[in-house]
Write a protein that holds these residues in place. Structure first.
Motif, mmCIF file in Angstrom:
data_model
loop_
_atom_site.group_PDB
_atom_site.id
_atom_site.type_symbol
_atom_site.label_atom_id
_atom_site.label_comp_id
_atom_site.label_asym_id
_atom_site.label_seq_id
_atom_site.Cartn_x
_atom_site.Cartn_y
_atom_site.Cartn_z
ATOM 1 N N ALA A 240 5.849 3.117 8.328
ATOM 2 C CA ALA A 240 5.556 4.523 8.644
ATOM 3 C C ALA A 240 6.335 4.970 9.882
ATOM 4 C CB ALA A 240 4.065 4.703 8.859
ATOM 5 N N ASP B 205 -1.807 2.212 -5.179
ATOM 6 C CA ASP B 205 -1.263 3.574 -5.091
ATOM 7 C C ASP B 205 -2.050 4.428 -6.080
ATOM 8 O OD1 ASP B 205 1.661 5.056 -4.262
ATOM 9 O OD2 ASP B 205 0.607 5.870 -6.001
ATOM 10 N N PRO B 206 -2.433 5.632 -5.669
ATOM 11 C CA PRO B 206 -3.267 6.456 -6.552
ATOM 12 C C PRO B 206 -2.621 6.803 -7.891
ATOM 13 C CG PRO B 206 -2.988 7.519 -4.397
ATOM 14 C CD PRO B 206 -2.176 6.277 -4.380
ATOM 15 N N MET C 120 11.828 -0.136 10.027
ATOM 16 C CA MET C 120 12.396 1.183 9.738
ATOM 17 C C MET C 120 13.555 1.038 8.769
ATOM 18 S SD MET C 120 12.755 4.417 9.894
ATOM 19 C CE MET C 120 11.315 4.748 10.850
ATOM 20 N N ILE D 96 0.866 -1.186 0.000
ATOM 21 C CA ILE D 96 0.000 0.000 0.000
ATOM 22 C C ILE D 96 0.896 1.227 0.000
ATOM 23 C CG2 ILE D 96 -2.034 1.057 1.095
ATOM 24 C CD1 ILE D 96 -2.220 -2.049 0.785
HETATM 25 N N1 NAP Z 1 11.864 7.687 2.291
HETATM 26 C C1 NAP Z 1 12.604 7.163 3.267
HETATM 27 O O1 NAP Z 1 13.833 7.231 3.273
HETATM 28 C C2 NAP Z 1 11.935 6.440 4.411
HETATM 29 C C3 NAP Z 1 12.713 5.780 5.380
HETATM 30 C C4 NAP Z 1 12.074 5.067 6.398
HETATM 31 C C5 NAP Z 1 10.692 5.036 6.482
HETATM 32 N N2 NAP Z 1 9.954 5.702 5.540
HETATM 33 C C6 NAP Z 1 8.505 5.691 5.666
HETATM 34 O O2 NAP Z 1 7.970 5.190 4.471
HETATM 35 C C7 NAP Z 1 6.663 5.741 4.268
HETATM 36 C C8 NAP Z 1 6.581 6.232 2.847
HETATM 37 O O3 NAP Z 1 7.563 7.253 2.683
HETATM 38 P P1 NAP Z 1 7.985 7.703 1.230
HETATM 39 O O4 NAP Z 1 9.161 8.572 1.387
HETATM 40 O O5 NAP Z 1 8.035 6.526 0.323
HETATM 41 O O6 NAP Z 1 6.686 8.591 0.866
HETATM 42 P P2 NAP Z 1 6.071 8.887 -0.572
HETATM 43 O O7 NAP Z 1 7.163 8.929 -1.588
HETATM 44 O O8 NAP Z 1 5.169 10.067 -0.420
HETATM 45 O O9 NAP Z 1 5.194 7.585 -0.851
HETATM 46 C C9 NAP Z 1 3.931 7.369 -0.314
HETATM 47 C C10 NAP Z 1 3.055 6.843 -1.434
HETATM 48 O O10 NAP Z 1 1.796 6.452 -0.891
HETATM 49 C C11 NAP Z 1 0.792 6.869 -1.789
HETATM 50 N N3 NAP Z 1 -0.536 6.930 -1.147
HETATM 51 C C12 NAP Z 1 -1.147 7.974 -0.537
HETATM 52 N N4 NAP Z 1 -2.363 7.618 -0.103
HETATM 53 C C13 NAP Z 1 -2.536 6.304 -0.438
HETATM 54 C C14 NAP Z 1 -3.592 5.363 -0.279
HETATM 55 N N5 NAP Z 1 -4.718 5.701 0.336
HETATM 56 N N6 NAP Z 1 -3.422 4.111 -0.743
HETATM 57 C C15 NAP Z 1 -2.282 3.757 -1.364
HETATM 58 N N7 NAP Z 1 -1.254 4.618 -1.560
HETATM 59 C C16 NAP Z 1 -1.369 5.869 -1.100
HETATM 60 C C17 NAP Z 1 1.293 8.209 -2.253
HETATM 61 O O11 NAP Z 1 0.619 8.643 -3.403
HETATM 62 P P3 NAP Z 1 0.450 10.248 -3.644
HETATM 63 O O12 NAP Z 1 1.804 10.806 -3.718
HETATM 64 O O13 NAP Z 1 -0.317 10.293 -4.903
HETATM 65 O O14 NAP Z 1 -0.314 10.744 -2.425
HETATM 66 C C18 NAP Z 1 2.770 7.888 -2.504
HETATM 67 O O15 NAP Z 1 2.967 7.334 -3.782
HETATM 68 C C19 NAP Z 1 6.499 6.867 5.299
HETATM 69 O O16 NAP Z 1 5.606 6.453 6.295
HETATM 70 C C20 NAP Z 1 7.878 7.061 5.853
HETATM 71 O O17 NAP Z 1 7.845 7.412 7.218
HETATM 72 C C21 NAP Z 1 10.533 6.385 4.508
#
Ligand code: NAP
Length: 260
Positions: free
Chosen positions: A87, A35-36, A109, A10
């Motif tokens: 998350a 994913d949207p 994490m 998701i």
């Molecule tokens: N990036 C890192 O280095 C890192 C490290 C550790 C943990 N995390 C964790 O990983 C998670 C994601 O982070 P990220 O950096 O990958 O964020 P991201 O790039 O914003 O990815 C999140 C994705 O989820 C999608 N989404 C939103 N609402 C949704 C729904 N209802 N159903 C399905 N998909 C949906 C978003 O689409 P839209 O953009 O269209 O809203 C986006 O594609 C976070 O909780 C973060 O704390 C990230």
């Protein structure tokens, strides 16, 4: 693993996308993505085949939308899948309340280097997992790097402070070393190349050997030499205390964020 695990992902943004690429490379997983906007993804849970039976459900959406997103996946509770959340700052208890019942929840994490297959993922589980499921979780995140089980969930804030935020500390060190090289007479291009490749080289040495960072530091520091002079200056400025203070600040911030 004998048969493919069915993984429902998701959210396929930066981290979800990195995980997906890692899983696809292994060939061990049959992954369905919601994913949207992402390519080859279902736009919402409504599009899923009613007969679909995931073994693992991974939430990789932003922490701010977890409360809105998670409850819809209660429909899979009767299948007793492993629910995994990456998350940041969202506790197992919060996820449990959003899902209701007593689902098996794993908090993970990962960190940024997962995007290049060199991630470090801290894992904690809501229950004692049988060996096979523990292995399943390790394999899932080993496809983007290495994993470590953490015994207490409260220590996930420390994992965040060390490996989660850690890549930025090393980027900052390269930045500082580059600026120092420039102050001492090198051009920006020269200093950048020297500092950058030095971090890459040092990282590769640690990767290829079993010796600790401390052992390598001792090995490359001749008494009375240039490295010794630099390291003495670090010590005089209490570098360890600076790093400790930084990590502590990250822990405090992680706790604040998890409390909303
Ligand atoms: N990036 C890192 O280095 C890192 C490290 C550790 C943990 N995390 C964790 O990983 C998670 C994601 O982070 P990220 O950096 O990958 O964020 P991201 O790039 O914003 O990815 C999140 C994705 O989820 C999608 N989404 C939103 N609402 C949704 C729904 N209802 N159903 C399905 N998909 C949906 C978003 O689409 P839209 O953009 O269209 O809203 C986006 O594609 C976070 O909780 C973060 O704390 C990230």
């Amino acid at each position: 693993m004998t048969s493919q695990a069915h993984v429902l992902l998701i959210g396929c943004g930066a981290m979800g996308g990195a995980l997906l690429r890692g899983w696809n490379k292994t060939g061990y997983y049959s992954v369905t993505v919601i994913d949207p906007l992402a390519e080859k993804a279902l736009r919402s849970l409504n599009e899923i085949d009613p007969s679909y039976q995931p073994n693992i459900i991974v939430f990789a959406v932003k922490p701010q939308v977890m409360a809105e997103v998670v409850p819809a996946y209660r429909c899979f509770l009767p299948l007793n899948p492993l629910f995994v959340s990456i998350a940041a700052g969202t506790s197992i208890q919060t996820i449990q309340q959003l899902l209701t019942g007593t689902p098996r929840i794993i908090r993970a994490m990962p960190n940024l280097p997962a995007t290049v297959g060199e991630g470090m993922t801290g894992l904690v589980s809501s229950t004692i997992l049988p060996d096979q499921q523990r292995q399943l979780m390790e394999n899932l995140f080993c496809s983007v790097g290495k994993t470590i089980w953490i015994q207490e969930e409260s220590l996930m804030d420390v994992v965040t402070a060390v490996s989660g935020s850690g890549p930025a500390y090393f980027f900052y060190l390269v930045e500082c070393l580059t600026k120092s090289g420039m102050e001492l007479g090198l051009s920006e291009e020269e200093a950048t190349q020297l500092a950058r490749q030095t971090l890459i080289g040092a990282a590769e040495i640690l990767k290829q050997s079993t010796e600790s960072a401390e052992e390598w530091r001792r090995k490359v520091t001749s008494p009375g030499g240039t490295t010794a002079a630099a390291l003495q200056a670090f010590e005089d400025q209490e570098f360890l205390k600076i790093v400790w203070t930084a990590a502590k600040a990250a822990v405090v911030r992680a706790k604040e964020l998890s409390q909303g």
